[in-house]
Scaffold this active site. Structure first.
Site, short mmCIF file in Angstrom:
data_model
loop_
_atom_site.label_atom_id
_atom_site.label_comp_id
_atom_site.label_asym_id
_atom_site.label_seq_id
_atom_site.Cartn_x
_atom_site.Cartn_y
_atom_site.Cartn_z
N SER A 102 0.85 -1.18 0.00
CA SER A 102 0.00 0.00 0.00
C SER A 102 0.89 1.23 0.00
CB SER A 102 -0.90 0.00 1.24
OG SER A 102 -0.12 0.34 2.37
N LYS A 103 0.25 2.37 0.02
CA LYS A 103 0.96 3.65 0.00
C LYS A 103 2.01 3.73 1.12
CE LYS A 103 -0.41 6.45 -3.24
NZ LYS A 103 -1.81 6.43 -3.63
#
Ligand code: GLU
Length: 484
Positions: free
Chosen positions: A244-245
């Site tokens: 994810s980010k």
């Protein structure tokens, strides 16, 4: 000719993420391997979140990676009529039915059941209306959805990655296929399109496994052959959590901006969850195509390691001929505001590529070789200046004098080496103490190609001019990280 037809079906609701790019690549590799057809279908039915800008980013990202499509891009929104017709066919055949339960009613029922400690499930019998009542409501124009009458039997398939997977039909609620506004829901639209586009293999992320029994039931109800499904493993960060980010850049475009080569990115993505066996890591594109197979896709999650990606990129930078790196380096120079004019870039690229991991680093190195006044002093350079003290400037001056005596015709790597060696000997200097300060003056650092080659690449006038100037300025302190 092969009958294999595969598709990549991104929703244009965000950038092209590494997971999506990997799915696209596996489909593309499979199509190329089998002589099949690779179709690009943009699933733009979520009107609120889909944008043309995202579609463009996806197309650009695929193009950059060299993932070319044979058909499309098709836009799912254009087939709304067919989706509806397929749903209505199921309705006419009694395999789907109208449901007049309103969202409010369903919600109230859900709350009631959950309050009593139960789990809400849509109950076909509970909401069924007799045909006369249905007709009455239909004529009155009451909003309603169309639900698929999920069969009760077991639904199983032989997944090309995971082997046999099965679900009990009776565990799956009758799901909506057509909304009250007549638009199809994801599973209906995808199956309608995959049938119409004669897709033979559905290669997509693991996150779709739970959709597959619903889709297989729809294929069967529509009397269409069920394609082969291959669910590729998800991608984790190096901490073992879903990518994810938090792990940094997850969009393909970010890696392009960071100076990763398309060939390296493609090689790296290919190995995210697929292996040709053995421990080879650098695999050129034509070999990737030849080696690719669905059997080689692994079941266990893949790990996205950005350090490995940079390493791999460095391997490609070292191995590629300078001519192939010129385009990306020129773009990087333009971004840095460096105009090489008519000077050939190949010598500087050749000199610096083995010590660069990204095009950004290579561009910097080339820029410094074209214009050494751009050098900035790094930590190692500063440490050497501190260590040598007064001797630093003295040695630079001695060497500059010797180099200035070298005629232009002898300004070659060999000629320069001879001049430096001669002067070092004459002044009783260790060769390293003579050379390292020159390197720091020209590049700001203590790491580069051999100093004589560096001087040759920079050129006589520019090198002498630089050596007569003060030390490169230290790099500006990094700006404090932005909050958040
Ligand atoms: N549009 C779906 C997605 O972005 C993919 C559908 C599919 O591959 O079946 O996840």
């Amino acid at each position: 000719m092969s009958t294999v037809r595969v598709r990549f079906a991104p929703s244009p609701t965000g950038f092209l993420h590494v997971g999506g790019a990997r799915t696209a690549l596996f489909n593309w590799l499979y199509a190329r391997k089998t002589g099949g057809t690779f179709i690009l279908r943009i699933e733009d039915t979520d009107k609120e979140r889909s944008t043309d800008a995202h579609t463009q980013v996806i197309l650009d990202g695929l193009t950059w990676l060299g993932i070319t499509w044979d058909e499309g891009p098709y836009f799912q929104g254009a087939y709304a009529e067919r989706h509806r017709a397929d749903a209505e066919r199921l309705l006419a055949q009694g395999k789907a039915y109208r449901c007049f339960a309103t969202p409010e009613e369903l919600d109230a029922e859900r709350r009631k059941i959950e309050a009593a400690g139960g789990t809400f499930r849509y109950d076909r019998a509970r909401w069924a209306l007799d045909p006369a009542e249905q007709q009455r409501r239909l004529e009155r124009g009451d909003p309603h959805v169309i639900r698929f009458a999920m069969p009760e039997h077991e639904i199983a398939w032989l997944d090309a990655v995971h082997g046999r997977i099965s679900f009990q039909g009776s565990d799956i609620d009758d799901f909506v296929i057509l909304r009250s506004d007549g638009s199809a829901i994801y599973n209906m639209a995808v199956v309608s399109d995959d049938i119409a586009m004669r897709i033979t293999h559905v290669i997509r992320g693991d996150d779709h496994v739970s959709n597959t029994p619903k889709q297989i039931a729809l294929y069967e109800a529509l009397g269409a052959p069920v394609p082969v499904f291959a669910h590729v493993p998800m991608i984790l960060g190096t901490d073992g959590k879903k990518l994810s980010k938090r792990h940094g850049a997850t969009a393909v475009g970010d890696y392009q901006d960071r100076g990763i080569l398309a060939v390296a990115m493609r090689n790296f993505l290919a190995l995210l969850g697929w292996s040709p066996g053995g421990d080879r890591e650098i695999i050129p594109e034509d070999e990737l195509v030849g080696l690719f197979s669905l059997e080689g896709i692994q079941r266990k999650p893949a790990v996205f390691d950005p350090v490995k990606l940079e390493w791999m990129n460095g391997q490609y930078l070292s191995a590629l001929p300078a001519a192939e790196l010129e385009g990306p380096v020129r773009r990087e120079l333009a971004r840095l505001g460096v105009d090489p004019g008519t000077r050939p870039l190949a010598p500087a690229i050749e000199a610096a590529k083995a010590r660069s991991r990204t095009i950004l680093q290579l561009g910097q190195q080339v820029a410094v070789r074209l214009d050494p006044s751009r050098a900035v002093l790094d930590e190692k350079g500063a440490a050497l200046v501190a260590k040598l003290g007064d001797a630093f400037a003295r040695n630079v001056a001695l060497m500059t004098e010797a180099l200035a005596a070298l005629p232009a015709g002898e300004w070659t790597a060999d000629g320069i080496l001879a001049a430096i060696k001669g002067a070092a000997e004459a002044h009783g200097l260790k060769l390293g103490d003579a050379m390292q300060p020159l390197r720091v003056m020209l590049t700001g650092s203590t790491v580069s190609e051999p100093v004589n080659e560096l001087l040759a690449v920079v050129g006589r006038e520019a090198a002498l001019a630089r050596l007569r100037q003060p030390l490169p300025a230290p790099a500006a302190a990094p700006a404090p990280a932005a909050a958040g």
